[in-house]
Scaffold this motif. Structure first.
Motif, PDB file in Angstrom:
ATOM      1  N   UNK A   1       0.827  -1.204   0.000  1.00 24.06           N
ATOM      2  CA  UNK A   1       0.000   0.000   0.000  1.00 24.06           C
ATOM      3  C   UNK A   1       0.860   1.252   0.000  1.00 24.06           C
ATOM      4  N   UNK A   2       1.945   1.227   0.729  1.00 23.91           N
ATOM      5  CA  UNK A   2       2.806   2.405   0.834  1.00 23.91           C
ATOM      6  C   UNK A   2       3.354   2.821  -0.520  1.00 23.91           C
ATOM      7  N   UNK A   3       3.809   1.869  -1.314  1.00 23.46           N
ATOM      8  CA  UNK A   3       4.409   2.197  -2.604  1.00 23.46           C
ATOM      9  C   UNK A   3       3.394   2.767  -3.582  1.00 23.46           C
ATOM     10  N   UNK A   4       2.133   2.430  -3.389  1.00 20.28           N
ATOM     11  CA  UNK A   4       1.099   2.910  -4.300  1.00 20.28           C
ATOM     12  C   UNK A   4       1.013   4.433  -4.282  1.00 20.28           C
ATOM     13  N   UNK A   5       1.286   5.038  -3.130  1.00 25.38           N
ATOM     14  CA  UNK A   5       1.170   6.488  -3.008  1.00 25.38           C
ATOM     15  C   UNK A   5       2.230   7.236  -3.811  1.00 25.38           C
ATOM     16  N   UNK A   6       3.328   6.583  -4.158  1.00 32.09           N
ATOM     17  CA  UNK A   6       4.392   7.241  -4.929  1.00 32.09           C
ATOM     18  C   UNK A   6       4.576   6.593  -6.299  1.00 32.09           C
TER      19      UNK A   6
ATOM     20  N   UNK B   1      11.015  17.270  -3.607  1.00 29.28           N
ATOM     21  CA  UNK B   1       9.988  16.351  -3.109  1.00 29.28           C
ATOM     22  C   UNK B   1      10.547  15.566  -1.937  1.00 29.28           C
ATOM     23  N   UNK B   2       9.627  15.009  -1.142  1.00 30.54           N
ATOM     24  CA  UNK B   2      10.057  14.153  -0.032  1.00 30.54           C
ATOM     25  C   UNK B   2       9.795  12.697  -0.373  1.00 30.54           C
ATOM     26  N   UNK B   3      10.035  11.819   0.586  1.00 32.29           N
ATOM     27  CA  UNK B   3       9.909  10.381   0.331  1.00 32.29           C
ATOM     28  C   UNK B   3       8.488   9.977  -0.007  1.00 32.29           C
ATOM     29  N   UNK B   4       7.502  10.755   0.454  1.00 35.12           N
ATOM     30  CA  UNK B   4       6.105  10.458   0.169  1.00 35.12           C
ATOM     31  C   UNK B   4       5.649  11.040  -1.164  1.00 35.12           C
TER      32      UNK B   4
ATOM     33  N   UNK C   1       0.532  17.431  -0.676  1.00 35.27           N
ATOM     34  CA  UNK C   1       0.296  16.426  -1.721  1.00 35.27           C
ATOM     35  C   UNK C   1      -0.165  17.023  -3.030  1.00 35.27           C
ATOM     36  N   UNK C   2      -0.781  18.207  -2.991  1.00 38.04           N
ATOM     37  CA  UNK C   2      -1.210  18.905  -4.200  1.00 38.04           C
ATOM     38  C   UNK C   2      -0.901  20.384  -4.033  1.00 38.04           C
TER      39      UNK C   2
ATOM     40  N   UNK D   1       7.721   0.397  -0.729  1.00 37.38           N
ATOM     41  CA  UNK D   1       8.014   1.478   0.194  1.00 37.38           C
ATOM     42  C   UNK D   1       7.940   2.848  -0.463  1.00 37.38           C
ATOM     43  N   UNK D   2       8.299   3.859   0.311  1.00 32.30           N
ATOM     44  CA  UNK D   2       8.318   5.225  -0.187  1.00 32.30           C
ATOM     45  C   UNK D   2       9.569   5.457  -1.031  1.00 32.30           C
ATOM     46  N   UNK D   3       9.698   6.649  -1.586  1.00 30.79           N
ATOM     47  CA  UNK D   3      10.855   6.964  -2.417  1.00 30.79           C
ATOM     48  C   UNK D   3      12.133   6.876  -1.593  1.00 30.79           C
ATOM     49  N   UNK D   4      13.151   6.284  -2.171  1.00 26.36           N
ATOM     50  CA  UNK D   4      14.442   6.184  -1.503  1.00 26.36           C
ATOM     51  C   UNK D   4      15.230   7.474  -1.694  1.00 26.36           C
TER      52      UNK D   4
END
Length: 262
Positions: free
Chosen positions: A94-99, A229-232, A248-249, A197-200
């Motif tokens: 689920x976490x990776x879906x956001x990025x 940008x951040x990891x999210x 986020x926007x 995961x989130x962005x590395x």
């Protein structure tokens, strides 16, 4: 989507002069469903996923009459003018879906740069640019069941010819076949979809190296200067008092630079 269902929906046996079965093998995809004119490849991908289409299934069309981009914007997609495709994925993280949208953009920018031998940049959150104009866009739509993603439809449009109505767009030109561009799209989507995961830190650095938004004026939801940008995958905004907020926007004035980027 089984063979009978795809034929009933008007699927074709070839795309850009190549048999879809052979194209699927080349792309490493479980199936490629090619169409002439459709409303949206996103809608067909959702329908295919609901009917059990495997991860990596590709939906591609010559023309979209109702292609869509971010925030409901219309994606102009005429015949032969570009590649209009959606790939079905079945993410478990689920976490990776956001990025995922940003990851696809990163991978697509690299793939297109390789094909074109010309530098590409990224415009947050989902555009790939060439020479400061929009070359490609990414849209991710997920469907959920019991609090978990059941599938994601990852739509990508790449211009070969820039739409006359959009002066800020650019195309690859006719030298590259659509099948080659489709290969770049599928490779980018599949690569991005394997990450978790989130962005590395490495991905954030790669984004920063192509970022054309950094330093631009952000006017909403808070005024300041875009600061990466951040990891999210959120846009960082540096306000006049030096504070940094993550959103986020945002609404960005791309014609105006707020700071000099070092």
């Amino acid at each position: 989507m089984n063979g009978d269902a795809s034929r009933a929906a008007g699927a074709r046996a070839s795309y850009d002069g190549e048999a879809v079965a052979a194209l699927a093998t080349q792309l490493g995809a479980p199936a490629v469903h090619a169409y002439g004119e459709v409303g949206s490849t996103m809608d067909l991908a959702h329908a295919a996923a609901a009917n059990g289409a495997a991860a990596g299934t590709v939906i591609v069309a010559d023309v979209q009459t109702a292609g869509r981009g971010r925030n409901g914007r219309r994606w102009l997609s005429d015949a032969e003018a570009g590649v209009w495709a959606t790939v079905v994925e079945r993410p478990r993280d689920v976490t990776s879906l956001s990025v995922l949208s940003l990851r696809v953009g990163l991978a697509l920018a690299a793939e297109l740069e390789r094909l074109l031998s010309r530098g590409t940049t990224l415009k947050w959150p989902n555009d790939v640019q060439l020479e400061g104009r929009k070359l490609a866009g990414v849209l991710v739509e997920a469907r959920w069941r019991d609090g978990a993603p059941e599938w994601a439809a990852i739509g990508v449009g790449v211009n070969r010819k820039p739409p006359a109505e959009l002066p800020d767009a650019i195309g690859t030109g006719d030298a590259l076949r659509r099948s080659a561009l489709l290969g770049a799209v599928v490779q980018a989507v599949r690569t991005a979809s394997t990450a978790t995961g989130l962005l590395t830190d490495a991905e954030i650095a790669a984004w920063d190296a192509r970022d054309v938004v950094r330093g631009r004026v952000v006017v909403s939801p808070v005024r300041g200067a875009a600061d990466g940008v951040n990891a999210a995958g959120e846009l960082l905004i540096r306000t006049s008092d030096g504070a940094v907020r993550a959103v986020p926007t945002a609404t960005v004035q791309y014609a105006e630079l707020a700071t000099t980027r070092e």
